[in-house]
Design a protein around this motif. Structure first.
Motif, PDB file in Angstrom:
ATOM      1  N   MET A   2       1.092  -1.214  -0.093  1.00  0.00           N
ATOM      2  CA  MET A   2      -0.013   0.082   0.056  1.00  0.00           C
ATOM      3  C   MET A   2       0.945   1.110   0.130  1.00  0.00           C
ATOM      4  O   MET A   2       0.635   2.228  -0.558  1.00  0.00           O
ATOM      5  CB  MET A   2      -0.672   0.081   1.191  1.00  0.00           C
ATOM      6  N   ALA A   3       2.033   1.144   0.725  1.00  0.00           N
ATOM      7  CA  ALA A   3       2.832   2.534   0.872  1.00  0.00           C
ATOM      8  C   ALA A   3       3.445   2.594  -0.613  1.00  0.00           C
ATOM      9  O   ALA A   3       3.815   3.978  -0.953  1.00  0.00           O
ATOM     10  CB  ALA A   3       3.690   2.201   1.909  1.00  0.00           C
ATOM     11  N   LEU A   4       3.850   1.679  -1.066  1.00  0.00           N
ATOM     12  CA  LEU A   4       4.501   1.882  -2.429  1.00  0.00           C
ATOM     13  C   LEU A   4       3.536   2.393  -3.227  1.00  0.00           C
ATOM     14  O   LEU A   4       3.867   3.384  -4.298  1.00  0.00           O
ATOM     15  CB  LEU A   4       5.045   0.432  -2.830  1.00  0.00           C
ATOM     16  N   GLY A   5       2.175   1.992  -3.255  1.00  0.00           N
ATOM     17  CA  GLY A   5       1.229   2.612  -3.883  1.00  0.00           C
ATOM     18  C   GLY A   5       1.029   3.839  -3.668  1.00  0.00           C
ATOM     19  O   GLY A   5       0.653   4.928  -4.524  1.00  0.00           O
ATOM     20  N   GLU A   6       1.260   4.365  -2.330  1.00  0.00           N
ATOM     21  CA  GLU A   6       1.017   5.829  -1.990  1.00  0.00           C
ATOM     22  C   GLU A   6       2.208   6.544  -2.440  1.00  0.00           C
ATOM     23  O   GLU A   6       2.426   7.677  -1.853  1.00  0.00           O
ATOM     24  CB  GLU A   6       0.745   5.649  -0.556  1.00  0.00           C
ATOM     25  N   GLY A   7       3.337   5.890  -2.618  1.00  0.00           N
ATOM     26  CA  GLY A   7       4.562   6.638  -3.134  1.00  0.00           C
ATOM     27  C   GLY A   7       5.630   6.884  -2.218  1.00  0.00           C
ATOM     28  O   GLY A   7       6.184   8.029  -2.177  1.00  0.00           O
TER      29      GLY A   7
END
Length: 400
Positions: free
Chosen positions: A97-102
């Motif tokens: 999720m954090a990778l998706g949030e950048g």
């Protein structure tokens, strides 16, 4: 298999809106300052567990998969997981999720998690690894029964599936009371549910909500004063509008989505993907890798969906996408400063401990706490207790 992407997308988008992709949220949970995760998970389980066992009592088939209860390995794995969570601020699933949030530090948490998965793969086939998973192993037990095959939870002698449904109702009531009476914020008086029902907050709670909005949107994309992002990030709990029940409704959406997933294919879990990746790339001949290859199911697909759902939410709903800028969680910065290298080391170490513990215990926040506790699995309840005890103690030591 592709259905896993849709399931992961829903959960990833919902959890990103919760704020789970931001490591500060889980660090504050470990510090016992913000209990949103506890309240939402408890409410989600209170809604979904009776649905699961009620449908099962009516003859609906589900792909049950409560984890085996091997006391030493599950307990120790939970302790390592909780310690890593407090340090990194990440779950296995929230890394995607954090990778998706950048989020840049999620890259280092991912690398640490992969190394943790590789370490357990290597340890599993040693005498120590086998001792951890075989000592005091009582099999896949749930409250009132035992998992005997993919589709069957066999009630204990004298009980029926209807009795299991009755037990799940009592279980759900207990969880609902936790969700209703546990104050969200340290120093506050009300949970999210009570805030919405009573439509009032104390000055402390108002300030906490505003502070939460600040760290959730730090480094994110701009949004207008009339946008949905403004309401989701800043208004929902402090003013009466259409998003007032937003966070509470997400709990039910997540819980019922996991019930749907168990109907379609398997439980929701996200840490096995790490073992699958290291097994495919570096350790294909190891015994644990072979076990993972045979039972992986659609989990890599659901993890891809989780990343995609979080990205969609962060760009189009919450506007929290940080474009991989250097954003240091406030609790970490207050204790260790804003040095980027120090934060990356913390993310890597926390990710390592968390994933090593998850694979030792046979599950993570998704497989044990969400899916396991939904099935009333005793292994999930032991893991949950160990995680919360370890993360709170670790946070007290690390963040003073």
């Amino acid at each position: 298999m592709w259905v896993g992407i849709l399931i992961g997308f829903i959960i990833g988008a919902a959890a990103e809106a919760w704020g789970i992709a931001n490591p500060e949220t889980l660090i504050r949970l470990a510090k016992w300052e913000d209990r949103l995760f506890v309240i939402c998970i408890a409410l989600g389980l209170a809604i979904s567990t009776p649905v699961l066992f009620g449908l099962y009592a009516l003859g609906v088939g589900f792909h049950f998969s409560p984890k085996p209860l091997y006391l030493v390995g599950v307990g120790l794995g939970g302790v390592l997981f909780g310690a890593g969570l407090a340090i990194a601020g990440y779950f296995p699933g929230s890394i995607w999720m954090a990778l998706g949030e950048g989020r840049r530090d999620a890259i280092y948490a991912l690398l640490g998690a992969l190394l943790g998965a590789a370490s357990w793969t290597a340890l599993y086939q040693t005498s120590v690894g086998q001792w951890l998973v075989s000592t005091l192993n009582f099999g896949s037990l749930v409250i009132g029964g035992k998992h005997v095959s993919t589709f069957v939870i066999q009630p204990f002698q004298g009980l029926t599936p209807v009795d299991l449904f009755g037990i799940s109702l009592v279980y759900a009531v207990g969880l609902f009371l936790v969700a209703y009476y546990l104050p969200r914020y340290k120093g506050g008086q009300r949970s999210c549910i009570r805030e919405n029902l009573e439509r009032r907050n104390t000055p402390v709670e108002v300030q906490k909500h505003l502070d939460t909005a600040i760290y959730l949107t730090d480094g994110g994309l701009p949004y207008s004063q009339t946008s949905l992002a403004k309401k989701v990030n800043e208004y929902y709990a402090t003013e009466s509008n259409v998003t007032r029940w937003f966070m509470v409704s997400i709990a039910g959406i997540v819980g019922l989505t996991v019930v749907l997933e168990m109907f379609l294919h398997q439980i929701f879990g996200e840490s096995t993907t790490y073992s699958w990746i290291v097994g495919q790339l570096f350790m294909p001949s190891f015994k644990y890798s072979q076990i993972v290859f045979k039972g992986i199911g659609w989990e890599p697909f659901s993890d891809i969906g989780t990343l995609m759902g979080a990205f969609f939410s962060a760009v189009f709903i919450t506007r929290r996408f940080t474009s991989f800028r250097n954003i240091i969680p406030p609790s970490w910065a207050h204790r260790f400063g804003t040095n980027e290298a120090v934060r990356f080391v913390g993310s890597f170490l926390g990710g390592y401990l968390m994933l090593f513990g998850a694979r030792m215990a046979g599950g993570c926040a998704s497989g044990h706490i969400l899916s396991g506790d939904m099935q009333m699995a005793l292994s999930g309840l032991e893991f949950t207790a160990a995680v919360f005890a370890a993360m709170i103690i670790t946070a007290k030591v690390v963040y003073k």
